[in-house]
Motif scaffolding. Structure first.
Motif, mmCIF file in Angstrom:
data_model
loop_
_atom_site.group_PDB
_atom_site.id
_atom_site.type_symbol
_atom_site.label_atom_id
_atom_site.label_comp_id
_atom_site.label_asym_id
_atom_site.label_seq_id
_atom_site.Cartn_x
_atom_site.Cartn_y
_atom_site.Cartn_z
ATOM 1 N N GLU A 97 5.468 14.917 -9.522
ATOM 2 C CA GLU A 97 5.387 14.053 -8.341
ATOM 3 C C GLU A 97 4.093 14.294 -7.560
ATOM 4 O OE1 GLU A 97 7.923 13.463 -4.280
ATOM 5 O OE2 GLU A 97 9.051 13.798 -6.126
ATOM 6 N N ALA A 98 3.618 15.524 -7.562
ATOM 7 C CA ALA A 98 2.388 15.852 -6.829
ATOM 8 C C ALA A 98 1.196 15.055 -7.355
ATOM 9 C CB ALA A 98 2.104 17.344 -6.897
ATOM 10 N N ALA A 99 1.141 14.821 -8.658
ATOM 11 C CA ALA A 99 0.031 14.053 -9.239
ATOM 12 C C ALA A 99 0.069 12.611 -8.746
ATOM 13 C CB ALA A 99 0.097 14.100 -10.756
ATOM 14 N N VAL A 100 1.250 12.029 -8.723
ATOM 15 C CA VAL A 100 1.385 10.655 -8.238
ATOM 16 C C VAL A 100 1.055 10.605 -6.745
ATOM 17 C CG1 VAL A 100 2.990 8.738 -7.877
ATOM 18 C CG2 VAL A 100 3.067 10.054 -9.998
ATOM 19 N N GLU A 101 1.527 11.597 -6.006
ATOM 20 C CA GLU A 101 1.251 11.664 -4.566
ATOM 21 C C GLU A 101 -0.246 11.824 -4.298
ATOM 22 O OE1 GLU A 101 3.324 11.344 -1.870
ATOM 23 O OE2 GLU A 101 4.852 10.768 -3.318
ATOM 24 N N TYR A 102 -0.976 12.400 -5.225
ATOM 25 C CA TYR A 102 -2.422 12.531 -5.069
ATOM 26 C C TYR A 102 -3.134 11.230 -5.437
ATOM 27 C CZ TYR A 102 -7.268 13.711 -5.922
ATOM 28 O OH TYR A 102 -8.638 13.706 -5.898
ATOM 29 N N TRP A 103 -2.820 10.674 -6.605
ATOM 30 C CA TRP A 103 -3.590 9.554 -7.123
ATOM 31 C C TRP A 103 -3.358 8.242 -6.398
ATOM 32 C CZ3 TRP A 103 -7.909 9.962 -9.402
ATOM 33 C CH2 TRP A 103 -8.181 11.103 -10.136
ATOM 34 N N THR A 104 -2.146 7.973 -5.975
ATOM 35 C CA THR A 104 -1.897 6.691 -5.321
ATOM 36 C C THR A 104 -2.744 6.527 -4.060
ATOM 37 O OG1 THR A 104 0.307 6.479 -6.276
ATOM 38 C CG2 THR A 104 -0.140 5.192 -4.302
ATOM 39 N N PRO A 105 -2.672 7.433 -3.090
ATOM 40 C CA PRO A 105 -3.520 7.244 -1.903
ATOM 41 C C PRO A 105 -5.015 7.335 -2.221
ATOM 42 C CG PRO A 105 -2.139 9.209 -1.661
ATOM 43 C CD PRO A 105 -1.776 8.568 -2.948
ATOM 44 N N GLN A 106 -5.362 8.126 -3.239
ATOM 45 C CA GLN A 106 -6.769 8.248 -3.630
ATOM 46 C C GLN A 106 -7.297 6.899 -4.099
ATOM 47 O OE1 GLN A 106 -8.299 11.275 -3.239
ATOM 48 N NE2 GLN A 106 -10.220 10.254 -3.670
ATOM 49 N N ILE A 107 -6.552 6.224 -4.923
ATOM 50 C CA ILE A 107 -6.960 4.907 -5.425
ATOM 51 C C ILE A 107 -7.028 3.903 -4.284
ATOM 52 C CG2 ILE A 107 -6.182 2.946 -6.831
ATOM 53 C CD1 ILE A 107 -5.226 5.089 -8.901
ATOM 54 N N ILE A 108 -6.016 3.900 -3.427
ATOM 55 C CA ILE A 108 -6.006 2.963 -2.299
ATOM 56 C C ILE A 108 -7.199 3.212 -1.381
ATOM 57 C CG2 ILE A 108 -4.753 2.319 -0.198
ATOM 58 C CD1 ILE A 108 -2.146 2.714 -1.835
ATOM 59 N N THR A 109 -7.543 4.466 -1.160
ATOM 60 C CA THR A 109 -8.677 4.816 -0.290
ATOM 61 C C THR A 109 -10.011 4.474 -0.950
ATOM 62 O OG1 THR A 109 -7.421 6.603 0.726
ATOM 63 C CG2 THR A 109 -9.826 6.710 0.924
ATOM 64 N N ASP A 110 -10.141 4.814 -2.222
ATOM 65 C CA ASP A 110 -11.420 4.634 -2.921
ATOM 66 C C ASP A 110 -11.694 3.185 -3.331
ATOM 67 O OD1 ASP A 110 -11.813 7.320 -2.605
ATOM 68 O OD2 ASP A 110 -11.468 7.850 -4.701
ATOM 69 N N ILE A 111 -10.661 2.362 -3.371
ATOM 70 C CA ILE A 111 -10.840 0.936 -3.681
ATOM 71 C C ILE A 111 -10.292 0.140 -2.488
ATOM 72 C CG2 ILE A 111 -10.537 -0.892 -5.378
ATOM 73 C CD1 ILE A 111 -9.554 1.207 -7.374
ATOM 74 N N PRO A 112 -11.028 0.126 -1.383
ATOM 75 C CA PRO A 112 -10.498 -0.499 -0.161
ATOM 76 C C PRO A 112 -10.254 -1.997 -0.279
ATOM 77 C CG PRO A 112 -12.807 0.102 0.122
ATOM 78 C CD PRO A 112 -12.369 0.670 -1.192
#
Length: 151
Positions: A97-112
């Motif tokens: 779950e930690a990986a998903v919790e990391y990547w989802t907001p990362q993608i949303i932030t990095d691809i505004p």
């Protein structure tokens, strides 16, 4: 019946139900958003009217819930999470779950601009537009992962 925001926040079960749903699904919206206030107020009115007309609590609640989610679309967070779990489980180590919790907001932030151009409901993304344009989202995420050496 019309409620001011303070009164609504103090007593309306439907308001808190909707806020809880929005929070659990990580919608980025203020608690006093006009659609949230309007939906909760309408749901409470329908519940009260149904009870006055003799509906039991369960029936009245079902009627109220039918309007509570009017113009509430899909959560961007849930959309991105679903896409990465469906398409990139093997590419990115998503076994925890930690990986998903990391990547989802990362993608949303990095691809505004990921959701720019999508039909928006008052709150969230229109599910019909999402069905039509989901491949665009997957493509943008593939490009992002490739650019960052993960694809």
């Amino acid at each position: 019946m019309s409620y001011n925001f303070k009164g609504l926040a103090d007593l309306n079960y439907f308001y808190f139900y909707l806020l809880n749903y929005l929070q659990e699904n990580r919608f980025q919206v203020e608690a006093d958003h006009p659609q949230i206030v309007a939906n909760a107020s309408a749901a409470l009115d329908i519940f009260e009217e149904a009870r006055r007309k003799g509906s039991d609590i369960t029936q009245a609640e079902e009627e109220a819930m039918s309007v509570l989610f009017t113009n509430i679309g899909e959560s961007e967070y849930n959309i991105v999470t679903e896409i990465i779990l469906e398409n990139f489980r093997d590419t990115i180590d998503l076994d925890c779950e930690a990986a998903v919790e990391y990547w989802t907001p990362q993608i949303i932030t990095d691809i505004p601009d990921l959701f720019v151009g999508f039909d928006r409901m008052a709150v969230g993304v229109d599910p019909l537009d999402l069905d039509i344009r989901k491949n665009e989202l997957v493509g943008a995420i593939v490009t992002y992962l490739s650019d960052n050496g993960l694809q």
